[in-house]
Design an enzyme around this catalytic site. Structure first.
Site, mmCIF file in Angstrom:
data_model
loop_
_atom_site.group_PDB
_atom_site.id
_atom_site.type_symbol
_atom_site.label_atom_id
_atom_site.label_comp_id
_atom_site.label_asym_id
_atom_site.label_seq_id
_atom_site.Cartn_x
_atom_site.Cartn_y
_atom_site.Cartn_z
ATOM 1 N N LYS A 6 0.829 -1.370 -0.142
ATOM 2 C CA LYS A 6 0.008 0.005 -0.018
ATOM 3 C C LYS A 6 0.692 1.125 -0.011
ATOM 4 O O LYS A 6 0.600 2.302 -0.721
ATOM 5 C CB LYS A 6 -0.967 0.121 1.147
ATOM 6 C CG LYS A 6 -1.994 -0.751 1.425
ATOM 7 C CD LYS A 6 -3.018 -0.616 2.268
ATOM 8 C CE LYS A 6 -2.623 -0.550 3.682
ATOM 9 N NZ LYS A 6 -2.095 -1.637 4.194
ATOM 10 N N ARG A 32 -1.646 -9.420 12.922
ATOM 11 C CA ARG A 32 -2.002 -8.496 12.170
ATOM 12 C C ARG A 32 -3.170 -8.596 11.022
ATOM 13 O O ARG A 32 -4.086 -8.033 10.564
ATOM 14 C CB ARG A 32 -0.877 -7.428 11.497
ATOM 15 C CG ARG A 32 -0.022 -6.722 12.505
ATOM 16 C CD ARG A 32 1.124 -6.057 12.264
ATOM 17 N NE ARG A 32 1.021 -4.956 11.427
ATOM 18 C CZ ARG A 32 1.858 -4.780 10.398
ATOM 19 N NH1 ARG A 32 3.020 -5.548 10.159
ATOM 20 N NH2 ARG A 32 1.662 -3.713 9.396
ATOM 21 N N ARG A 34 10.534 -7.669 4.854
ATOM 22 C CA ARG A 34 10.551 -6.243 5.118
ATOM 23 C C ARG A 34 11.248 -6.178 6.498
ATOM 24 O O ARG A 34 11.984 -5.269 6.854
ATOM 25 C CB ARG A 34 9.191 -5.494 5.204
ATOM 26 C CG ARG A 34 9.270 -4.021 5.295
ATOM 27 C CD ARG A 34 7.945 -3.249 5.194
ATOM 28 N NE ARG A 34 7.164 -3.702 6.130
ATOM 29 C CZ ARG A 34 5.821 -3.217 6.319
ATOM 30 N NH1 ARG A 34 5.338 -2.756 5.037
ATOM 31 N NH2 ARG A 34 4.746 -3.611 7.083
ATOM 32 N N ARG A 84 11.270 -3.514 11.900
ATOM 33 C CA ARG A 84 10.328 -2.952 12.527
ATOM 34 C C ARG A 84 9.766 -3.763 13.614
ATOM 35 O O ARG A 84 9.518 -4.876 13.441
ATOM 36 C CB ARG A 84 9.047 -2.811 11.504
ATOM 37 C CG ARG A 84 8.982 -1.380 10.766
ATOM 38 C CD ARG A 84 7.828 -1.265 9.804
ATOM 39 N NE ARG A 84 6.297 -1.491 10.307
ATOM 40 C CZ ARG A 84 5.352 -1.380 9.528
ATOM 41 N NH1 ARG A 84 5.460 -0.661 8.520
ATOM 42 N NH2 ARG A 84 4.368 -1.671 10.197
ATOM 43 N N ARG A 140 -10.011 1.695 8.983
ATOM 44 C CA ARG A 140 -9.638 0.255 9.398
ATOM 45 C C ARG A 140 -10.794 -0.313 10.198
ATOM 46 O O ARG A 140 -10.848 -1.515 10.330
ATOM 47 C CB ARG A 140 -8.606 0.052 10.044
ATOM 48 C CG ARG A 140 -7.220 -0.187 8.830
ATOM 49 C CD ARG A 140 -6.008 -0.091 9.885
ATOM 50 N NE ARG A 140 -4.844 -0.879 9.482
ATOM 51 C CZ ARG A 140 -3.915 -0.375 9.179
ATOM 52 N NH1 ARG A 140 -3.522 1.008 9.066
ATOM 53 N NH2 ARG A 140 -2.789 -0.930 9.107
HETATM 54 P P1 AMP Z 1 0.433 0.046 8.722
HETATM 55 O O1 AMP Z 1 1.869 0.797 8.343
HETATM 56 O O2 AMP Z 1 -0.620 0.908 8.137
HETATM 57 O O3 AMP Z 1 0.703 -1.261 8.711
HETATM 58 O O4 AMP Z 1 0.332 0.548 10.242
HETATM 59 C C1 AMP Z 1 1.074 -0.038 11.297
HETATM 60 C C2 AMP Z 1 0.310 0.234 12.697
HETATM 61 O O5 AMP Z 1 -0.366 1.390 12.957
HETATM 62 C C3 AMP Z 1 -0.947 -0.725 12.752
HETATM 63 O O6 AMP Z 1 -0.833 -2.133 12.918
HETATM 64 C C4 AMP Z 1 -1.785 -0.300 13.757
HETATM 65 O O7 AMP Z 1 -1.159 -0.502 14.918
HETATM 66 C C5 AMP Z 1 -1.458 1.280 13.649
HETATM 67 N N1 AMP Z 1 -2.494 1.815 12.699
HETATM 68 C C6 AMP Z 1 -2.321 2.403 11.515
HETATM 69 N N2 AMP Z 1 -3.282 2.887 10.964
HETATM 70 C C7 AMP Z 1 -4.480 2.678 11.815
HETATM 71 C C8 AMP Z 1 -5.660 2.939 11.800
HETATM 72 N N3 AMP Z 1 -6.413 3.218 10.827
HETATM 73 N N4 AMP Z 1 -6.501 2.436 13.127
HETATM 74 C C9 AMP Z 1 -5.884 2.069 14.006
HETATM 75 N N5 AMP Z 1 -4.706 1.777 13.818
HETATM 76 C C10 AMP Z 1 -3.804 1.933 12.942
#
Ligand code: AMP
Length: 190
Positions: A13, A144, A127, A133, A88
């Site tokens: 993404k 996740r 990654r 990370r 989400r």
């Molecule tokens: P991402 O980089 O989009 O995979 O996001 C990494 C982490 O940030 C996720 O696993 C959540 O813990 C948090 N996070 C990101 N976006 C959201 C969202 N829209 N709602 C809740 N938690 C989020």
């Protein structure tokens, strides 16, 4: 253009969001990136978010929604934006609807990257080696994916019912996926 890019963790993404955002000259807004920036700066928001992120859980809706409200109020988001990783949850869908309605605006498109779960897990493990990370350990990755399937994947149907959903095959090389997305975007503009 006000758009959402959906897809499971590891679907690419972030990379594709940049391609799409550039195409339209709008900012790509990644809630994950904003959270990570806050964690590394040690801000109060980062402190609230960190434990959830490290466990592969979603940060609570109230926290996330407030952060997105503030971000899309910034001047660069006035002509439009691409949201990467938001909404989400159902509560976030509702809050985004409120935010847009308050501005007399609406969504133009929801792009969903579809991928094979096994390939996604492999991508994330790779990654993890590169970025290190904290939320990229195998257990957390699997968690996740589960949270995504339960809470976020069903949101595609909400947007399909609104006639906004465009599914794009996210498998294969990055450039191939970008080409597929660009082809969909061309149909949106015409
Ligand atoms: P991402 O980089 O989009 O995979 O996001 C990494 C982490 O940030 C996720 O696993 C959540 O813990 C948090 N996070 C990101 N976006 C959201 C969202 N829209 N709602 C809740 N938690 C989020």
């Amino acid at each position: 253009m006000r758009m959402i890019l959906m897809g499971p963790p590891g679907a690419g993404k972030g990379t594709q969001a940049k391609v799409v955002a550039e195409h339209f000259g709008i900012p790509a807004i990644s809630t994950g990136d904003i959270f990570r920036a806050n964690v590394s700066r040690g801000t109060p928001l980062g402190k609230k978010a960190q434990e959830y992120m490290d466990a592969g859980e979603y940060v609570p809706d109230e926290v996330t929604n407030l952060m997105v409200r503030a971000r899309i109020d910034e001047p660069d988001a006035e002509p439009g934006f691409l949201l990467d990783g938001y909404p989400r949850t159902q509560a976030q869908v509702a809050d985004l609807d409120d935010m847009l309605a308050a501005e007399g605006a609406s969504l133009d498109a929801v792009l969903e990257l579809t991928v094979d779960t096994d390939e996604v897990v492999q991508r994330l493990l790779k990654r993890a080696e590169i970025d290190g990370r904290a939320d990229d350990t195998e257990d957390v990755i699997r968690h996740r994916m589960k949270v995504y399937d339960e809470e976020t994947a069903p949101l595609a149907a909400v947007y399909r019912d609104r006639g906004l959903l465009h599914q794009v095959d996210g498998m294969g090389e990055m450039d191939e996926v970008s080409d597929r997305l660009t082809a969909v975007l061309a149909t949106l503009q015409s």
